[in-house]
Design a protein around this motif. Structure first.
Motif, PDB file in Angstrom:
ATOM      1  N   LEU A  18      -4.444 -36.746   6.582  1.00 51.69           N
ATOM      2  CA  LEU A  18      -4.188 -38.100   6.047  1.00 51.69           C
ATOM      3  C   LEU A  18      -2.945 -38.206   5.411  1.00 51.69           C
ATOM      4  N   SER A  19      -2.757 -37.476   4.342  1.00 55.70           N
ATOM      5  CA  SER A  19      -1.628 -37.350   3.507  1.00 55.70           C
ATOM      6  C   SER A  19      -0.276 -37.075   4.283  1.00 55.70           C
ATOM      7  N   LEU A  20      -0.321 -36.011   5.244  1.00 57.13           N
ATOM      8  CA  LEU A  20       0.997 -35.732   5.820  1.00 57.13           C
ATOM      9  C   LEU A  20       1.103 -36.552   6.778  1.00 57.13           C
ATOM     10  N   VAL A  21       0.330 -37.458   7.557  1.00 54.64           N
ATOM     11  CA  VAL A  21       0.759 -38.584   8.402  1.00 54.64           C
ATOM     12  C   VAL A  21       1.274 -39.809   7.491  1.00 54.64           C
ATOM     13  N   LYS A  22       0.793 -39.949   6.350  1.00 60.56           N
ATOM     14  CA  LYS A  22       1.379 -40.866   5.628  1.00 60.56           C
ATOM     15  C   LYS A  22       2.707 -40.521   5.133  1.00 60.56           C
ATOM     16  N   LYS A  23       3.032 -39.283   5.101  1.00 62.38           N
ATOM     17  CA  LYS A  23       4.372 -38.545   4.450  1.00 62.38           C
ATOM     18  C   LYS A  23       5.500 -38.704   5.572  1.00 62.38           C
ATOM     19  N   MET A  24       4.877 -38.414   6.730  1.00 65.67           N
ATOM     20  CA  MET A  24       5.861 -38.018   7.826  1.00 65.67           C
ATOM     21  C   MET A  24       6.738 -39.157   7.924  1.00 65.67           C
ATOM     22  N   ASP A  25       7.876 -38.719   8.580  1.00 67.46           N
ATOM     23  CA  ASP A  25       8.963 -39.772   8.817  1.00 67.46           C
ATOM     24  C   ASP A  25       9.089 -39.766  10.448  1.00 67.46           C
ATOM     25  N   ALA A  26       8.072 -40.269  11.218  1.00 66.31           N
ATOM     26  CA  ALA A  26       8.302 -39.934  12.855  1.00 66.31           C
ATOM     27  C   ALA A  26       7.396 -41.180  13.208  1.00 66.31           C
ATOM     28  N   GLU A  27       7.979 -42.626  13.274  1.00 63.81           N
ATOM     29  CA  GLU A  27       7.503 -43.610  13.521  1.00 63.81           C
ATOM     30  C   GLU A  27       6.913 -43.783  14.849  1.00 63.81           C
ATOM     31  N   ASN A  28       7.657 -43.086  15.801  1.00 59.16           N
ATOM     32  CA  ASN A  28       7.374 -43.121  17.330  1.00 59.16           C
ATOM     33  C   ASN A  28       6.320 -42.133  17.760  1.00 59.16           C
ATOM     34  N   THR A  29       5.676 -41.485  16.736  1.00 59.79           N
ATOM     35  CA  THR A  29       4.985 -40.120  16.976  1.00 59.79           C
ATOM     36  C   THR A  29       3.595 -40.642  17.067  1.00 59.79           C
ATOM     37  N   GLU A  30       2.755 -40.684  17.995  1.00 66.01           N
ATOM     38  CA  GLU A  30       1.475 -41.224  18.150  1.00 66.01           C
ATOM     39  C   GLU A  30       0.533 -40.136  17.644  1.00 66.01           C
ATOM     40  N   VAL A  31      -0.430 -40.505  16.799  1.00 67.59           N
ATOM     41  CA  VAL A  31      -1.280 -39.440  15.888  1.00 67.59           C
ATOM     42  C   VAL A  31      -2.856 -39.605  16.592  1.00 67.59           C
ATOM     43  N   ILE A  32      -3.317 -38.306  16.891  1.00 67.97           N
ATOM     44  CA  ILE A  32      -4.485 -37.967  17.192  1.00 67.97           C
ATOM     45  C   ILE A  32      -5.353 -36.974  16.161  1.00 67.97           C
ATOM     46  N   PHE A  33      -6.088 -37.617  15.322  1.00 70.30           N
ATOM     47  CA  PHE A  33      -6.817 -36.660  14.681  1.00 70.30           C
ATOM     48  C   PHE A  33      -8.001 -35.929  15.364  1.00 70.30           C
TER      49      PHE A  33
ATOM     50  N   ASP B 158       5.756 -26.375   7.205  1.00 73.36           N
ATOM     51  CA  ASP B 158       6.251 -26.182   8.252  1.00 73.36           C
ATOM     52  C   ASP B 158       5.764 -27.161   9.299  1.00 73.36           C
ATOM     53  N   GLY B 159       4.545 -27.756   9.349  1.00 71.88           N
ATOM     54  CA  GLY B 159       4.408 -28.845  10.392  1.00 71.88           C
ATOM     55  C   GLY B 159       5.097 -30.230  10.206  1.00 71.88           C
ATOM     56  N   LEU B 160       5.003 -30.562   8.737  1.00 70.09           N
ATOM     57  CA  LEU B 160       5.801 -31.765   8.465  1.00 70.09           C
ATOM     58  C   LEU B 160       7.482 -31.468   8.959  1.00 70.09           C
ATOM     59  N   ASN B 161       8.112 -30.431   8.635  1.00 67.48           N
ATOM     60  CA  ASN B 161       9.283 -30.081   9.018  1.00 67.48           C
ATOM     61  C   ASN B 161       9.524 -30.167  10.363  1.00 67.48           C
ATOM     62  N   ALA B 162       8.615 -29.630  11.237  1.00 68.32           N
ATOM     63  CA  ALA B 162       8.582 -29.835  12.819  1.00 68.32           C
ATOM     64  C   ALA B 162       8.367 -30.988  13.382  1.00 68.32           C
ATOM     65  N   ILE B 163       7.695 -31.706  12.633  1.00 72.44           N
ATOM     66  CA  ILE B 163       7.453 -33.227  13.150  1.00 72.44           C
ATOM     67  C   ILE B 163       8.570 -33.971  12.820  1.00 72.44           C
ATOM     68  N   GLU B 164       9.193 -33.771  11.884  1.00 73.07           N
ATOM     69  CA  GLU B 164      10.501 -34.782  11.437  1.00 73.07           C
ATOM     70  C   GLU B 164      11.587 -34.176  12.270  1.00 73.07           C
ATOM     71  N   HIS B 165      11.678 -33.040  12.542  1.00 77.45           N
ATOM     72  CA  HIS B 165      12.864 -32.634  13.193  1.00 77.45           C
ATOM     73  C   HIS B 165      12.757 -32.613  14.668  1.00 77.45           C
ATOM     74  N   GLU B 166      11.448 -32.599  15.190  1.00 74.37           N
ATOM     75  CA  GLU B 166      11.315 -32.416  16.681  1.00 74.37           C
ATOM     76  C   GLU B 166      11.042 -33.914  17.195  1.00 74.37           C
ATOM     77  N   GLN B 167      10.443 -34.773  16.191  1.00 72.63           N
ATOM     78  CA  GLN B 167       9.953 -36.209  16.658  1.00 72.63           C
ATOM     79  C   GLN B 167       9.116 -36.202  17.881  1.00 72.63           C
ATOM     80  N   PRO B 168       7.943 -35.439  17.972  1.00 73.20           N
ATOM     81  CA  PRO B 168       7.285 -35.436  19.208  1.00 73.20           C
ATOM     82  C   PRO B 168       6.485 -36.821  19.466  1.00 73.20           C
ATOM     83  N   GLN B 169       6.256 -36.782  20.785  1.00 76.93           N
ATOM     84  CA  GLN B 169       5.394 -38.118  21.339  1.00 76.93           C
ATOM     85  C   GLN B 169       4.100 -38.254  20.715  1.00 76.93           C
ATOM     86  N   VAL B 170       3.449 -37.042  20.462  1.00 72.03           N
ATOM     87  CA  VAL B 170       2.229 -37.105  19.934  1.00 72.03           C
ATOM     88  C   VAL B 170       2.064 -35.919  18.983  1.00 72.03           C
ATOM     89  N   LEU B 171       1.196 -36.025  17.965  1.00 72.55           N
ATOM     90  CA  LEU B 171       0.627 -35.269  16.947  1.00 72.55           C
ATOM     91  C   LEU B 171      -0.852 -35.038  17.115  1.00 72.55           C
TER      92      LEU B 171
END
Length: 195
Positions: free
Chosen positions: A92-107, A67-80
């Motif tokens: 870590l694997s989810l971030v590698k797999k996601m297709d959202a190059e403009n999303t900033e990642v905060i672990f 669900d998280g991966l689907n939402a990230i790719e669908h919504e293209q949020p500015q930050v995760l």
């Protein structure tokens, strides 16, 4: 400042559809998604974000990787905001797999041993749970600076594209209006060297 009704985004403009279209219904927000399998931890971070950064709008908190991966790719949020150790697909694997190059990642995790890998993945930040107020405020400051930098680059590219199109069209009135303290100057586009 959170929207209680349904929401949709047009770039950075958030319109809350709660039956009214008042000035309170329109605000500029940073769209975010949270991925954490621990509900209490996610809710605590959401509360801290509401207090520290009312301009960050969490569109969804997802406990499932799919669900998280689907939402990230669908919504293209500015930050995760994402935890690392979770059942199924880890953070870590989810971030590698996601297709959202403009999303900033905060672990946001309780484990410090993944910090080096997060840095290699160019994560914006790595926060340890429980997240302290100072660390969260510093993280939000970095996020705002990064998003502002991206917006400046995007605006510059848009202006460059516009100038290039104007130059190639060879229009009869090939000038651009520039507002100054003395009035409006009309400068030939061919004379513009740099923006």
């Amino acid at each position: 400042n959170r929207c209680d009704g349904k929401a949709f985004f047009t770039k950075k403009q958030l319109v809350c559809l709660n039956g009214s279209r008042s000035a309170r219904g329109i605000a500029y927000m940073i769209q975010a998604i949270m991925r954490d399998d621990e509900q209490a931890s996610a809710e605590l971070l959401d509360i801290k974000l509401k207090k520290a950064a009312p301009d960050i709008f969490i569109t969804g908190i997802y406990s499932s990787s799919a669900d998280g991966l689907n939402a990230i790719e669908h919504e293209q949020p500015q930050v995760l905001f994402i935890d690392i150790e979770m059942p199924g697909l880890d953070g870590l694997s989810l971030v590698k797999k996601m297709d959202a190059e403009n999303t900033e990642v905060i672990f946001v995790t309780a484990f410090d041993q993944y910090a080096i890998e997060a840095v290699r993945m160019q994560a914006l930040d790595y926060l340890l749970k429980p997240v302290g107020e100072e660390e969260l405020n510093a993280c939000i400051l970095r996020l705002r600076e990064k998003l502002s930098e991206k917006e400046k680059i995007k605006s510059s590219l848009t202006l460059d594209n516009m100038l290039q199109k104007m130059q190639t069209l060879n229009m009869e009135y090939n000038k651009i209006a520039i507002a100054t303290m003395e009035g409006i100057l009309f400068i030939p586009v061919k004379d513009i060297v740099r923006v």
